[in-house]
Design an enzyme around this catalytic site. Structure first.
Site, PDB file in Angstrom:
ATOM      1  CG  HIS A   1      19.064 -24.385  37.451  1.00  0.00           C
ATOM      2  ND1 HIS A   1      19.441 -23.277  36.724  1.00  0.00           N
ATOM      3  CD2 HIS A   1      19.324 -25.462  36.663  1.00  0.00           C
ATOM      4  CE1 HIS A   1      19.910 -23.677  35.549  1.00  0.00           C
ATOM      5  NE2 HIS A   1      19.852 -24.979  35.501  1.00  0.00           N
TER       6      HIS A   1
ATOM      7  CE  LYS B   1      21.326 -26.786  29.482  1.00  0.00           C
ATOM      8  NZ  LYS B   1      21.023 -28.077  30.139  1.00  0.00           N
TER       9      LYS B   1
ATOM     10  CE1 TYR C   1      11.321 -27.020  38.318  1.00  0.00           C
ATOM     11  CE2 TYR C   1      11.148 -27.489  35.979  1.00  0.00           C
ATOM     12  CZ  TYR C   1      11.882 -27.055  37.060  1.00  0.00           C
ATOM     13  OH  TYR C   1      13.187 -26.667  36.887  1.00  0.00           O
TER      14      TYR C   1
ATOM     15  CG  HIS D   1      12.687 -27.798  29.906  1.00  0.00           C
ATOM     16  ND1 HIS D   1      11.921 -27.991  31.039  1.00  0.00           N
ATOM     17  CD2 HIS D   1      13.896 -27.385  30.354  1.00  0.00           C
ATOM     18  CE1 HIS D   1      12.631 -27.706  32.114  1.00  0.00           C
ATOM     19  NE2 HIS D   1      13.828 -27.325  31.725  1.00  0.00           N
TER      20      HIS D   1
ATOM     21  NE  ARG E   1      15.919 -23.668  33.964  1.00  0.00           N
ATOM     22  CZ  ARG E   1      15.519 -23.371  32.733  1.00  0.00           C
ATOM     23  NH1 ARG E   1      15.242 -22.120  32.422  1.00  0.00           N
ATOM     24  NH2 ARG E   1      15.380 -24.317  31.819  1.00  0.00           N
TER      25      ARG E   1
ATOM     26  NE  ARG F   1      18.949 -24.189  30.640  1.00  0.00           N
ATOM     27  CZ  ARG F   1      18.133 -24.148  29.586  1.00  0.00           C
ATOM     28  NH1 ARG F   1      18.025 -23.019  28.891  1.00  0.00           N
ATOM     29  NH2 ARG F   1      17.434 -25.209  29.220  1.00  0.00           N
TER      30      ARG F   1
END
Length: 304
Positions: A250, A179, A285, A276, A253, A155
């Site tokens: 993003h 995160k 994706y 994730h 990414r 990110r």
């Protein structure tokens, strides 16, 4: 959408809930701010609509709230995110014995079709990476940042937060704090490592007044670059590279993940690299990759 000032006791409850999310779940400042806005929006609606507080809310209040949001044009995705924040609040209120029943328990989340992220094909990525003028200190820094971003799928917030000790040239990895303050190790390819070595030798010493400062990619006054600053740099280089697609912070990414899948990477591997926690977040994706395969089939197959 009419709201009213919220009662001090409701504001205090919201702050207690946010403090718990920070202490127990390590929620980021950005997440806490978003949850706080959503909770206060709901509390303001209750104060105006039914004159009830957060702990007295009823099922029909929530139905009216969502109906009003739909009428004024809020996107279902926005309402789904808001309901997620409110459910966290009422789950906390139940655990702390402020309430016995969650007024949102039977409220269904709005149906949201997953939006496919805008991405770049491999030729466009190459043009973007080649856009900075690497004969300048800033250009060499920016080229290195773009290379790292595309090589690792970080990110933008993770990229600008990297420290000089985050990268191991010898091991070929970058240590990322993502995160929720979760740490992950992401491999870097030889190309990105070569650019990092060149940048550390030729550019970084000229960009800082004290080489011991921690930011790997310093901004102004030896400090960490902001996300917004680097986002402006990406948009500038997209113009230089004559890329007219709508971009987001993003974009690289997304390109990283999509190109990995295009070349046969396993979805679980991409999930781990992106950081994730839920595989369903990564699965979007696969739709991008499938969409690209269909377009190539139609373009090149004689009966496409």
């Amino acid at each position: 959408m009419a709201t009213a000032p919220i009662a001090p006791e409701d504001d205090g409850l919201i702050q207690q809930c946010l403090d718990t999310l920070w202490l127990e779940r390590g929620a980021s400042e950005h997440t806490l701010a978003a949850y706080g806005r959503d909770m206060r929006h709901w509390a303001g609606f209750l104060a105006a609509w039914s004159k009830r507080g957060l702990l007295d809310a009823r099922h029909d209040d929530a139905e009216a709230f969502l109906e009003r949001r739909q009428q004024v044009g809020y996107h279902p995705r926005s309402s789904a995110r808001l309901l997620s924040a409110l459910r966290r609040f009422y789950r906390w209120a139940q655990l702390t014995h402020f309430i016995d029943h969650d007024p949102l328990a039977e409220i269904a989340l709005p149906r949201v079709r997953p939006g496919l992220p805008e991405t770049l094909d491999e030729d466009e990525v190459e043009r973007l990476l080649a856009a900075p003028d690497v004969d300048t200190l800033i250009g060499l820094r920016d080229r290195t940042m773009l290379e790292v971003l595309y090589a690792s799928g970080l990110r933008v917030s993770e990229l600008v937060s990297l420290r000089t000790d985050s990268v191991s040239i010898r091991q070929g990895i970058v240590r990322v704090i993502g995160k929720g303050d979760k740490e992950r190790l992401v491999p870097l390819g030889e190309e990105a490592l070569d650019w990092i070595e060149r940048y550390l030798k030729e550019a970084r010493p000229g960009l800082v007044t004290d080489i011991t400062v921690p930011p790997l990619f310093p901004g102004r006054h030896n400090g960490f670059m902001t996300r917004q600053t680097f986002w402006y740099r990406i948009k500038h280089y997209a113009q230089v590279a004559c890329i007219d697609k709508p971009l987001s912070p993003h974009t690289l990414r997304h390109a990283f993940a999509t190109h990995l899948l295009d070349h046969g990477a396993h979805l679980r591997v991409v999930q781990a690299l992106l950081g994730h926690t839920d595989l369903s977040t990564t699965q979007i994706y696969t739709h991008v990759a499938q969409q690209r395969l269909e377009a190539l089939h139609q373009q090149h197959h004689p009966r496409g």
